[in-house]
Enzyme design. Sequence first.
Site, short mmCIF file in Angstrom:
data_model
loop_
_atom_site.label_atom_id
_atom_site.label_comp_id
_atom_site.label_asym_id
_atom_site.label_seq_id
_atom_site.Cartn_x
_atom_site.Cartn_y
_atom_site.Cartn_z
N PHE A 185 50.24 23.74 -2.29
CA PHE A 185 50.77 22.88 -2.14
C PHE A 185 50.53 20.92 -2.60
O PHE A 185 50.60 20.84 -2.82
CB PHE A 185 52.99 22.63 -2.13
N LYS A 186 49.27 21.44 -1.76
CA LYS A 186 48.71 20.14 -1.28
C LYS A 186 47.98 19.70 -2.45
O LYS A 186 46.83 20.15 -3.95
CB LYS A 186 47.61 20.29 -0.37
N ILE A 187 46.87 18.00 -3.06
CA ILE A 187 46.80 17.40 -3.84
C ILE A 187 44.72 18.40 -4.46
O ILE A 187 45.35 18.45 -5.43
CB ILE A 187 46.34 15.74 -2.94
N ALA A 188 44.54 19.13 -3.13
CA ALA A 188 43.42 19.98 -3.62
C ALA A 188 43.71 21.41 -2.79
O ALA A 188 44.36 21.35 -2.02
CB ALA A 188 42.54 19.56 -3.21
#
Length: 396
Positions: A185-188
């Site tokens: 769910f994170k930016i990368a």
Amino acid sequence: MPGTELFGEEERKEVNDVLETGVLFRYGHDAQRNGHWKTRDFESEVAKFTGAKYAHAVSSGTAAITCALAAAGIGYGDEVICTPYTFMATNEAVMFLGAIPIFAEIDETLCLSAEGIEKALTPNTKAVCLVHMCGAAADLDAIQAVCKKHNLILVEDAGQALGAFYKGKHVGLFGVAGAFSFDFFKIATCGEGGVMITDNEETYKKADTYSDHGHDHIGSNRGMENHPYLGLNYRIGEMNAAVGLAQMRKLDVILKTQKRNKKIIKDALKNIPELTFRHLIDEEGDSCTFVNFFMPTQKKAQVAAADLGANGIGVAYWYTNMYHFINQWDHVHNLSTISKIPVNVLPLPQDYSNLELPKSQDVVGRLISVGVSAKKSAQEVEEMSAKLVSIIKKHV
Ligand SMILES: *Cc1c(COP(=O)(O)O)cnc(C)c1O
């Protein structure tokens, strides 16, 4: 879910490199691996992007914050200032290391405030575990000053804040160590993974050994090295690191698109005078993962968030969300554990079932967060923003 939005050819290529050699392990096997060191390369990319001297990849963000805390010397019975607004992993890491959380107030930065930290201190407080929530930095100048004044160790959980800078310096480098998550769910993302960064060689070495059964990784005779400390297995595998590597190379593009898309959403919301926005100390440094704004009251925020959801605009309303706010943490209130850990038996500085955090209740109660896409076109985001504004206007 920006990172996953851009999953493609580049990720597949890196994973295929690993599949072709079959060396799924990050250490050794030099002859068989055909020159592929995905974890090392992934770590180099994170170090280069953040400007950290050392980056150490592990199996999750939870593992990364655990390593950061352990390497900072946080353990049995230590009191650590924690936030009531975070993904639970932060507080789990503190408790499972044997330390004791003290919950302090956040403010409109969405992070612990210097004032909140100072009010929560006891004579035994040892450290602050600062979470940079929703993609942007806390008030680091003020918090560093409080830590210095009271001789507190600062550890940063930047699980959601890869790509966030504070006055030109990447978050995670303001204390002893910082941690990022690369979960789905994170930016990368790398599927499951995390990275700890630090500028301190000793801290890095401790985390490196701690996360691999105490192996010091000196020499190339895997498994026969020295073991200066006891440790555990928090290793990342080469397949996951390969995905993380490809994603790191996309981070600049992700940030650029998010910045454009965030501005569109925020500019649209600025037309509603009743709203206020998250206090960003360094707006330039925001990773622009979310647009965070405050409704006039908690009730209005709850009703508006539900209406937005019903109309296909997914927003986060953390106040009643299962995982991110203390009101939902029944297992903390009751200290429910499967097996006994130190918080179950030690004297506690706070009654977790009866905490008074009125400022945090007010802030999170009125907060709505809109996720920013790293893929959608400006036109798509403009259309969504117009719909967002028309629905919010009905509820202010
Ligand atoms: C996601 C997250 C974590 C945990 O990361 P995992 O990789 O899911 O273990 C920790 N802290 C914060 C603030 C997070 O958002």
